[in-house]
Design a protein around this motif. Structure first.
Motif, PDB file in Angstrom:
ATOM      1  N   VAL A 124       0.869  -1.249   0.009  1.00  0.00           N
ATOM      2  CA  VAL A 124       0.179   0.048  -0.031  1.00  0.00           C
ATOM      3  C   VAL A 124       0.854   1.346   0.052  1.00  0.00           C
ATOM      4  O   VAL A 124       0.291   2.588  -0.117  1.00  0.00           O
ATOM      5  CB  VAL A 124      -0.852   0.055   1.042  1.00  0.00           C
ATOM      6  N   LYS A 125       2.263   1.105   0.090  1.00  0.00           N
ATOM      7  CA  LYS A 125       2.974   2.311  -0.029  1.00  0.00           C
ATOM      8  C   LYS A 125       2.717   3.057  -1.380  1.00  0.00           C
ATOM      9  O   LYS A 125       2.942   2.701  -2.470  1.00  0.00           O
ATOM     10  CB  LYS A 125       4.376   1.794   0.158  1.00  0.00           C
ATOM     11  N   GLY A 126       2.763   4.380  -0.914  1.00  0.00           N
ATOM     12  CA  GLY A 126       2.480   5.316  -2.116  1.00  0.00           C
ATOM     13  C   GLY A 126       1.212   5.570  -2.590  1.00  0.00           C
ATOM     14  O   GLY A 126       0.843   6.454  -3.189  1.00  0.00           O
ATOM     15  N   ARG A 127      -0.017   4.597  -2.194  1.00  0.00           N
ATOM     16  CA  ARG A 127      -1.362   4.798  -2.421  1.00  0.00           C
ATOM     17  C   ARG A 127      -1.993   4.972  -1.154  1.00  0.00           C
ATOM     18  O   ARG A 127      -3.257   5.763  -1.209  1.00  0.00           O
ATOM     19  CB  ARG A 127      -1.894   3.497  -2.856  1.00  0.00           C
ATOM     20  N   PHE A 128      -1.819   4.616   0.151  1.00  0.00           N
ATOM     21  CA  PHE A 128      -2.607   4.798   1.246  1.00  0.00           C
ATOM     22  C   PHE A 128      -1.687   5.617   2.105  1.00  0.00           C
ATOM     23  O   PHE A 128      -0.470   5.570   2.196  1.00  0.00           O
ATOM     24  CB  PHE A 128      -2.647   3.480   1.933  1.00  0.00           C
TER      25      PHE A 128
END
Length: 122
Positions: free
Chosen positions: A64-68
């Motif tokens: 989820v890094k970069g999106r959440f």
């Protein structure tokens, strides 16, 4: 003992955004990290992100890094999970958790919420 409760789940189209909210209650005079996990059908519960009491430290899962993005409210007992660029594979029940930093990372927090369903589908 701290209790947590999530809200904000729902149905969203692929590429869309959603914000989840978690509110802690109970022994809120103690400091604790707060985190988000999720569990998709037929899969184990997955750690997503944790934030420290101060909000100064975070750790994200690669998935989820970069999106959440996790953030902590000024009142400290509220955390938000902003989810962008959602994909069908993000469909799951999302859980909030609270506890010591190390305990949360070991998926053994003091408290779990009841979960909120997030469905990403067209």
């Amino acid at each position: 003992q701290v209790q947590v409760a999530e809200s904000g789940g729902g149905l969203v189209q692929p590429g869309g955004s959603l914000r989840l909210t978690c509110v802690a209650s109970g022994r809120t005079f103690t400091t604790y990290a707060m985190a988000w996990f999720r569990q998709a059908p037929g899969k184990e519960r997955e750690f997503l992100v944790v934030i420290s009491w101060s909000g100064g430290s975070t750790r994200y899962a690669d998935s989820v890094k970069g999106r959440f993005t996790i953030s902590r409210g000024n009142a400290k007992n509220t955390v938000y999970l902003q989810m962008n660029s959602l994909k069908p594979e993000d469909t799951a029940v999302y859980y909030c958790a609270a506890g010591a930093w190390d305990s949360v990372l070991e998926s053994e927090p003091d408290s779990w919420g009841q979960g909120t369903q997030v469905t990403v589908s067209s």
